[in-house]
Design a protein around this motif. Sequence first.
Motif, short mmCIF file in Angstrom:
data_model
loop_
_atom_site.label_atom_id
_atom_site.label_comp_id
_atom_site.label_asym_id
_atom_site.label_seq_id
_atom_site.Cartn_x
_atom_site.Cartn_y
_atom_site.Cartn_z
N SER A 1 0.83 -1.21 0.00
CA SER A 1 0.00 0.00 0.00
C SER A 1 0.87 1.26 0.00
O SER A 1 0.53 2.26 -0.66
CB SER A 1 -0.93 0.00 1.21
OG SER A 1 -0.19 -0.01 2.42
N LYS A 2 2.00 1.20 0.71
CA LYS A 2 2.90 2.35 0.77
C LYS A 2 3.56 2.60 -0.59
O LYS A 2 3.79 3.75 -0.98
CB LYS A 2 3.97 2.14 1.84
CG LYS A 2 3.43 2.02 3.24
CD LYS A 2 2.67 3.27 3.66
CE LYS A 2 2.11 3.14 5.07
NZ LYS A 2 1.31 4.34 5.46
N ARG A 3 3.86 1.51 -1.30
CA ARG A 3 4.44 1.65 -2.64
C ARG A 3 3.44 2.30 -3.60
O ARG A 3 3.81 3.12 -4.44
CB ARG A 3 4.88 0.28 -3.18
CG ARG A 3 6.06 -0.31 -2.43
CD ARG A 3 6.44 -1.69 -2.98
NE ARG A 3 7.43 -2.34 -2.13
CZ ARG A 3 8.73 -2.10 -2.21
NH1 ARG A 3 9.20 -1.24 -3.11
NH2 ARG A 3 9.58 -2.71 -1.40
N PHE A 4 2.18 1.91 -3.46
CA PHE A 4 1.13 2.51 -4.29
C PHE A 4 0.98 3.99 -3.97
O PHE A 4 0.85 4.83 -4.88
CB PHE A 4 -0.19 1.78 -4.07
CG PHE A 4 -1.32 2.31 -4.90
CD1 PHE A 4 -1.36 2.10 -6.28
CD2 PHE A 4 -2.35 3.02 -4.31
CE1 PHE A 4 -2.40 2.60 -7.04
CE2 PHE A 4 -3.39 3.52 -5.06
CZ PHE A 4 -3.42 3.31 -6.43
N GLU A 5 1.01 4.31 -2.67
CA GLU A 5 0.94 5.71 -2.26
C GLU A 5 2.12 6.51 -2.79
O GLU A 5 1.99 7.66 -3.19
CB GLU A 5 0.90 5.80 -0.72
CG GLU A 5 -0.40 5.31 -0.12
CD GLU A 5 -0.35 5.29 1.39
OE1 GLU A 5 0.59 5.88 1.98
OE2 GLU A 5 -1.24 4.66 2.01
N GLN A 6 3.31 5.86 -2.79
CA GLN A 6 4.50 6.52 -3.29
C GLN A 6 4.34 6.89 -4.77
O GLN A 6 4.70 8.00 -5.19
CB GLN A 6 5.72 5.62 -3.12
CG GLN A 6 7.02 6.24 -3.62
CD GLN A 6 8.07 5.20 -3.98
OE1 GLN A 6 7.77 4.01 -4.09
NE2 GLN A 6 9.29 5.64 -4.18
N LYS A 7 3.79 5.97 -5.56
CA LYS A 7 3.59 6.24 -6.99
C LYS A 7 2.62 7.39 -7.20
O LYS A 7 2.82 8.23 -8.08
CB LYS A 7 3.09 4.97 -7.69
CG LYS A 7 4.13 3.87 -7.77
CD LYS A 7 3.58 2.62 -8.42
CE LYS A 7 4.64 1.52 -8.48
NZ LYS A 7 4.10 0.27 -9.07
N LEU A 8 1.56 7.43 -6.37
CA LEU A 8 0.60 8.52 -6.47
C LEU A 8 1.25 9.85 -6.09
O LEU A 8 1.03 10.88 -6.75
CB LEU A 8 -0.61 8.25 -5.57
CG LEU A 8 -1.57 7.14 -6.01
CD1 LEU A 8 -2.69 7.00 -4.99
CD2 LEU A 8 -2.14 7.44 -7.39
N MET A 9 2.06 9.83 -5.02
CA MET A 9 2.73 11.05 -4.58
C MET A 9 3.74 11.54 -5.60
O MET A 9 3.97 12.75 -5.73
CB MET A 9 3.42 10.80 -3.23
CG MET A 9 2.47 10.57 -2.07
SD MET A 9 1.35 11.96 -1.78
CE MET A 9 2.51 13.20 -1.21
N ASN A 10 4.35 10.61 -6.33
CA ASN A 10 5.31 10.99 -7.37
C ASN A 10 4.62 11.76 -8.50
O ASN A 10 5.23 12.65 -9.12
CB ASN A 10 6.00 9.75 -7.95
CG ASN A 10 6.97 9.12 -6.97
OD1 ASN A 10 7.32 9.72 -5.95
ND2 ASN A 10 7.38 7.90 -7.26
N LEU A 11 3.36 11.42 -8.76
CA LEU A 11 2.61 12.09 -9.84
C LEU A 11 1.92 13.37 -9.38
O LEU A 11 1.60 14.23 -10.20
CB LEU A 11 1.56 11.13 -10.41
CG LEU A 11 2.07 9.97 -11.27
CD1 LEU A 11 0.93 9.04 -11.63
CD2 LEU A 11 2.74 10.50 -12.53
N LEU A 12 1.71 13.46 -8.07
CA LEU A 12 0.93 14.58 -7.53
C LEU A 12 1.46 15.97 -7.91
O LEU A 12 0.69 16.83 -8.33
CB LEU A 12 0.80 14.44 -6.02
CG LEU A 12 -0.27 15.29 -5.33
CD1 LEU A 12 -1.65 14.98 -5.91
CD2 LEU A 12 -0.27 15.05 -3.83
N PRO A 13 2.77 16.25 -7.77
CA PRO A 13 3.28 17.58 -8.14
C PRO A 13 2.97 17.95 -9.59
O PRO A 13 2.60 19.11 -9.88
CB PRO A 13 4.80 17.46 -7.93
CG PRO A 13 4.94 16.37 -6.93
CD PRO A 13 3.85 15.40 -7.24
N PHE A 14 3.09 16.99 -10.50
CA PHE A 14 2.79 17.27 -11.91
C PHE A 14 1.31 17.60 -12.10
O PHE A 14 0.95 18.54 -12.82
CB PHE A 14 3.14 16.05 -12.78
CG PHE A 14 4.60 15.70 -12.78
CD1 PHE A 14 5.53 16.47 -13.47
CD2 PHE A 14 5.06 14.61 -12.08
CE1 PHE A 14 6.87 16.16 -13.48
CE2 PHE A 14 6.41 14.28 -12.08
CZ PHE A 14 7.32 15.06 -12.78
N LEU A 15 0.46 16.83 -11.44
CA LEU A 15 -0.99 17.04 -11.58
C LEU A 15 -1.40 18.40 -11.02
O LEU A 15 -2.25 19.09 -11.61
CB LEU A 15 -1.75 15.92 -10.86
CG LEU A 15 -1.53 14.51 -11.41
CD1 LEU A 15 -2.28 13.48 -10.56
CD2 LEU A 15 -1.97 14.41 -12.85
#
Length: 263
Positions: free
Chosen positions: A201-215
């Motif tokens: 779940s943390k890895r999934f959250e990490q991927k989302l957080m990686n995209l968040l600044p761009f979004l």
Amino acid sequence: MEKVSSNVAHLKIKENLISDYDTYYLSIEDLMTNAVQVATYIVLIAIAFYNSMLLLVITLPLSVVIPFYQKTELIKKRKEKLLNEFKDFLRILKSFLEASYSVENSFALSIKEMTMLNGKDSMMVKELRSIVAQLKLNKPIDKVFKKFADKTHVEDIIDFSEVFIISKLHGGNISKIISNTINVINDKIEVKIEIDTVTASKRFEQKLMNLLPFLIIIYMNISSSSFLMPLYTTITGRLLMTFALVVYFISVKISKNILDIEV
């Protein structure tokens, strides 16, 4: 005639072997998959951080070059797969030794079982074929097996080979050694699976957080483009966005290292 045919067979097998498991040659599939990922990041960076089509055109060819420098993860996955196959081989080898087969015959008989279990193109099946072919040429098993273990650069395989060779030369209980090795490898694999499950779940959250600044930046560009325009049109703005991008990459690296737990 038989010796010549054995040599030819060994040469054919050797062509398909991995000479060093720390060296990775990208396949077309690997290259395409990684190139798409890198290209996606390049597009996001060029649009979100610099709002520049010129930069996008200039840097997009890097998506084909950068994957050649991202082999570490692929090497790690290949070694994990090899270790799993090696564990299966040890279990099969143990059963043949307990049935009073010699070590050399046990290696040869293991090929059929491993092929049924992992497929004829699996790494361990290819390695076993090479080992057996070399044994038919009267090469000592200790040197052949040590050569295989050394090129894998996998700690568990190297440790087992050293103990296996000593036991073979001095008459140790090979079946017991194999049992202990299987238990150790199984424990490590189970711990890794448990860690992967806990951190999924943390890895999934990490991927989302990686995209968040761009979004966020793209959304602000769409909703209020004039607000961010100074960041794209002034030298100070460009420097600030570059600094933000550097901080972003450092954050991604730190988060990846936190979740990358070695067993």
